[in-house]
Design a protein around this motif. Structure first.
Motif, mmCIF file in Angstrom:
data_model
loop_
_atom_site.group_PDB
_atom_site.id
_atom_site.type_symbol
_atom_site.label_atom_id
_atom_site.label_comp_id
_atom_site.label_asym_id
_atom_site.label_seq_id
_atom_site.Cartn_x
_atom_site.Cartn_y
_atom_site.Cartn_z
ATOM 1 N N ASN A 128 0.855 -1.190 0.000
ATOM 2 C CA ASN A 128 0.000 0.000 0.000
ATOM 3 C C ASN A 128 0.890 1.239 0.000
ATOM 4 O OD1 ASN A 128 -2.639 -1.334 0.264
ATOM 5 N ND2 ASN A 128 -1.822 -2.028 2.222
ATOM 6 N N ALA A 129 0.746 2.045 -1.047
ATOM 7 C CA ALA A 129 1.689 3.163 -1.214
ATOM 8 C C ALA A 129 1.052 4.365 -1.889
ATOM 9 C CB ALA A 129 2.902 2.693 -2.018
ATOM 10 N N ALA A 130 -0.261 4.518 -1.797
ATOM 11 C CA ALA A 130 -0.926 5.608 -2.517
ATOM 12 C C ALA A 130 -0.458 6.979 -2.045
ATOM 13 C CB ALA A 130 -2.441 5.489 -2.364
ATOM 14 N N LEU A 131 -0.171 7.127 -0.767
ATOM 15 C CA LEU A 131 0.306 8.419 -0.269
ATOM 16 C C LEU A 131 1.664 8.771 -0.878
ATOM 17 C CD1 LEU A 131 -0.656 8.272 3.524
ATOM 18 C CD2 LEU A 131 -1.927 9.292 1.627
ATOM 19 N N LEU A 132 2.509 7.766 -1.045
ATOM 20 C CA LEU A 132 3.823 8.010 -1.646
ATOM 21 C C LEU A 132 3.707 8.247 -3.148
ATOM 22 C CD1 LEU A 132 5.919 5.342 0.291
ATOM 23 C CD2 LEU A 132 5.841 7.805 0.691
ATOM 24 N N VAL A 133 2.728 7.631 -3.791
ATOM 25 C CA VAL A 133 2.494 7.891 -5.213
ATOM 26 C C VAL A 133 2.185 9.364 -5.428
ATOM 27 C CG1 VAL A 133 0.920 7.445 -7.137
ATOM 28 C CG2 VAL A 133 1.776 5.540 -5.756
ATOM 29 N N ALA A 134 1.434 9.953 -4.500
ATOM 30 C CA ALA A 134 1.063 11.369 -4.625
ATOM 31 C C ALA A 134 2.269 12.294 -4.540
ATOM 32 C CB ALA A 134 0.042 11.735 -3.556
ATOM 33 N N GLU A 135 3.386 11.801 -4.020
ATOM 34 C CA GLU A 135 4.587 12.624 -3.907
ATOM 35 C C GLU A 135 5.449 12.581 -5.167
ATOM 36 O OE1 GLU A 135 6.878 11.858 -0.432
ATOM 37 O OE2 GLU A 135 5.161 11.839 0.921
ATOM 38 N N ILE A 136 5.136 11.700 -6.103
ATOM 39 C CA ILE A 136 5.934 11.612 -7.321
ATOM 40 C C ILE A 136 5.750 12.894 -8.132
ATOM 41 C CG2 ILE A 136 6.183 10.375 -9.515
ATOM 42 C CD1 ILE A 136 5.327 7.838 -8.060
ATOM 43 N N PRO A 137 6.828 13.512 -8.578
ATOM 44 C CA PRO A 137 6.701 14.759 -9.355
ATOM 45 C C PRO A 137 5.822 14.571 -10.590
ATOM 46 C CG PRO A 137 8.984 14.396 -8.687
ATOM 47 C CD PRO A 137 8.243 13.152 -8.325
ATOM 48 N N ASP A 138 5.026 15.600 -10.886
ATOM 49 C CA ASP A 138 4.151 15.667 -12.064
ATOM 50 C C ASP A 138 2.911 14.793 -11.964
ATOM 51 O OD1 ASP A 138 5.625 17.591 -13.521
ATOM 52 O OD2 ASP A 138 7.034 16.041 -14.163
ATOM 53 N N VAL A 139 2.665 14.160 -10.805
ATOM 54 C CA VAL A 139 1.387 13.477 -10.590
ATOM 55 C C VAL A 139 0.372 14.527 -10.149
ATOM 56 C CG1 VAL A 139 0.120 11.831 -9.138
ATOM 57 C CG2 VAL A 139 2.370 11.226 -10.064
ATOM 58 N N ASP A 140 -0.770 14.589 -10.831
ATOM 59 C CA ASP A 140 -1.765 15.618 -10.549
ATOM 60 C C ASP A 140 -2.969 15.105 -9.773
ATOM 61 O OD1 ASP A 140 -0.672 18.006 -12.011
ATOM 62 O OD2 ASP A 140 -0.719 16.567 -13.656
ATOM 63 N N ALA A 141 -3.224 13.795 -9.780
ATOM 64 C CA ALA A 141 -4.332 13.220 -9.016
ATOM 65 C C ALA A 141 -4.081 11.728 -8.858
ATOM 66 C CB ALA A 141 -5.668 13.459 -9.712
ATOM 67 N N VAL A 142 -4.536 11.181 -7.723
ATOM 68 C CA VAL A 142 -4.351 9.759 -7.434
ATOM 69 C C VAL A 142 -5.698 9.148 -7.062
ATOM 70 C CG1 VAL A 142 -3.256 8.055 -5.925
ATOM 71 C CG2 VAL A 142 -1.989 10.106 -6.628
#
Length: 635
Positions: free
Chosen positions: A235-249
């Motif tokens: 489970n890593a959705a919060l960390l996915v949101a920190e990836i540069p250029d991601v605008d929505a998760v």
């Protein structure tokens, strides 16, 4: 109809030529197409993609620009999925879930871990009917090619507040927990390699931006997870949101709802997780700012965002309507739904045998029960000849790990099995065993057995014997399908001690432990260096449910036969009506009469014999969660 996160008109006007984009999301539908419970053959108003259809149509009508995504675990879970495997897809018809999504105009999707439960040929056949892109960033075939396209750019023309058109490119990528390589080893081994989600998503986001995507949306079939990086996260959705250029998760997998109230952002990035089984529609509203004239490579960008979830209970009360009357906004799918609904009902109505006693799970987290005992009896019967054929195994003690798949928890107060005495049909076998897991046999040490049980004992809240007021016994955040009992052992659970893990099992605490008096069924105490066999399922054998002790054990046998099939055969081959007697396994360690509250489904009140045997009486107080019934007992 007021929708969560709806952008006010004046805000759009302040952007000038900006564009408002609504992103709608479903996740973890688990083949719940209609608001119908095939296990009980009754309507289930709070579930199903069809119920969400009204919300989707309303959300689109309230927005100039709208996209609809699905986040996986779509094709497995309800009997509709089993009928699709057995009759619908092999007959050449489009999978009912895919057909409905086509008709409802989904823009893109990813897949979840359970999509692999029926094997790769069936999965590929099912996905082939999709008229929308399905992306997956972190799965490659053994030859290095992508199992599914890792990314896709949706080229859309969107209108601003003045009605002026603007071409905008929306990049989409998705990922699945890499643990699927272990959970579905039987089907993916030597065929698919799974990469950790974060590096795979980061690589695809960079590629999307290089290819001209204005904004990027990530479909992460993953729960929130920790805020700090851990190895091989599930489970890593919060960390996915920190990836540069991601605008929505868009998150999923854990069946939770996020956010509880808008807005929900991580480092300014909106994130939404819309529950499970069609309980909620996710909604992210983005305000897009037009490119600046000075930009060398002009791209639209997000200048405002809100996220929320819309519960299906807020939609019109159409849960009791017949299938052909649902989805009024999508008439082209109604006839298809009606046909596949009839096929599924006929499929699960096939007779198997009879039971002389009720099979229910209302009390399965409080004491051994008939429902889990029947599963154990069936899987032991299926594994016995396999074990007997191996001289290295036949003399070891044989234990059986079983858990109640439906016993409350995060799935709510209706998530219970309640099969009356009498005829048993295929739907009852599916109710007792809802997953297509296969049989596995592990060789494990005595220390491993204790660690296994400590993980399961984390179901209980800590009870303070010094408190006079009744305390809540069961932690509803714990998934009951992780509450294994090991039949062939006897042991007590001391809930006055702190648990070894949190509810999810991803945090391990240094505590004295809760398991006492651990012995084999013959009375011999279990020593750390003892060796035993545990008959279990393939998911648990791979460490599923964060059962580290199972993951560290040796898998010595694996069958290709689903346990549910073994269960159905066991019932069919019984010489007469089943009279299941739960084997004494575990009990709650007495605490001197401390009052506790046991919360379970309201249907428990119909089982007076069980209430009396367990010393339960009505608590005459509201439950901590909606829909549950409260009972008082003394430990």
């Amino acid at each position: 109809m007021t929708l969560p996160g709806e952008i006010a008109t004046e805000r759009a006007e302040q952007v000038g030529s900006g564009v408002s984009l609504r992103v709608l999301a479903t996740t973890d539908l688990h083949a719940h197409l209609l608001p119908f419970d095939y296990f009980t053959d009754r309507h289930a108003p709070g579930t199903g993609l069809a119920r969400l259809g009204t919300l989707i149509a309303a959300a689109r009508a309230a927005s100039r620009n709208c996209l609809l995504f699905d986040n996986g675990d779509t094709l497995q879970g309800a009997p509709l999925a089993d009928a699709a495997v057995a009759e619908i897809v092999p007959a050449g018809r489009t999978h009912p879930m895919i057909a409905a999504m086509n008709a409802m105009g989904f823009d893109a999707a990813t897949i979840g871990n359970h999509e692999f439960d029926f094997g790769l040929p069936y999965l590929e056949a099912s996905l082939s009917g999709a008229q929308f892109p399905i992306v997956l960033a972190n799965a490659n075939r053994i030859d290095g090619t992508s199992f599914l396209p890792p990314r896709h750019i949706l080229a859309r023309v969107m209108t601003d507040a003045e009605g002026a058109p603007h071409p905008i490119r929306i990049g989409v990528t998705g990922a699945v927990p890499p643990q699927v390589a272990d959970w579905n080893r039987l089907y993916v081994q030597d065929q698919i390699l799974f990469e950790d989600m974060l590096p795979a998503i980061h690589r695809q986001v960079c590629a999307l931006k290089d290819e001209g995507a204005d904004i990027v949306i990530v479909l992460a079939h993953s729960g929130q997870g920790a805020k700090t990086l851990v190895d091989h996260p599930e489970n890593a959705a919060l960390l996915v949101a920190e990836i540069p250029d991601v605008d929505a998760v868009i998150a999923g997998h854990t069946h939770r709802v996020l956010p509880d109230a808008p807005p929900a952002r991580v480092h300014g990035v909106p994130i939404v997780q819309p529950g499970a089984l069609g309980s909620h529609l996710g909604c992210i509203d983005l305000e897009l700012q037009p490119p600046l004239q000075s930009d060398r490579e002009p791209q639209w960008r997000v200048c405002g965002a809100r996220a929320g979830t819309f519960p299906v209970s807020q939609s019109p009360k159409n849960g009791s309507k017949r299938s052909h009357r649902l989805l009024p906004d999508f008439p082209e799918v109604r006839s298809l739904i009606a046909r596949e609904h009839r096929v599924t009902r006929a499929y699960v109505a096939r007779p198997l045998g009879h039971s002389a006693t009720p099979l229910e799970t209302y009390f399965s987290t409080l004491a051994p029960c008939r429902a889990t005992q029947l599963i154990s009896d069936a899987q032991c019967a299926a594994s016995a000849p396999l074990i007997a054929a191996d001289p290295a195994l036949r003399d070891l003690p044989v234990l059986s790990a079983v858990a109640p798949f439906k016993a409350g928890g995060r799935a709510g107060s209706t998530n219970y099995t309640d099969i009356p005495a009498g005829a048993l049909k295929l739907r009852h076998a599916a109710d007792l065993y809802i997953y297509p897991n296969v049989l596995s046999v592990l060789r494990i040490t005595g220390r491993g057995l204790r660690d296994w049980l400590e993980r399961a004992a984390s179901l209980f809240n800590r009870i303070d014997p010094g408190k006079g007021a009744p305390q809540l016994l069961v932690d509803h955040a714990f998934a009951p399908y992780n509450f294994d009992r090991l039949i062939g052992l006897t042991y007590a659970v001391d809930v006055s001690q702190p648990p070894r893990t949190n509810a999810d099992g991803d945090e391990i605490y240094d505590t004295p432990g809760r398991i006492r008096d651990l012995s084999f069924a013959d009375g011999r105490p279990v020593q750390d260096d003892d060796t035993a066999l545990v008959v279990t399922n393939s998911y648990r054998a791979a460490g599923g449910g964060h059962m580290q002790a199972a993951a560290e054990a040796d898998t010595v046998l694996t069958s290709t036969t689903p346990i549910r099939e073994s269960l159905a055969r066991f019932v069919t081959e019984a010489p007469g009506p089943l009279d299941v007697t739960p084997q004494a396994t575990w009990w709650l360690h007495p605490l001197g009469g401390v009052p506790v509250i046991f919360e379970t489904g309201a249907g428990a009140a119909r089982h007076n014999d069980r209430l009396a045997d367990l010393g339960l009486r009505p608590a005459n107080r509201p439950a901590s969660q909606p829909g549950f019934a409260s009972f008082l007992m003394n430990l």
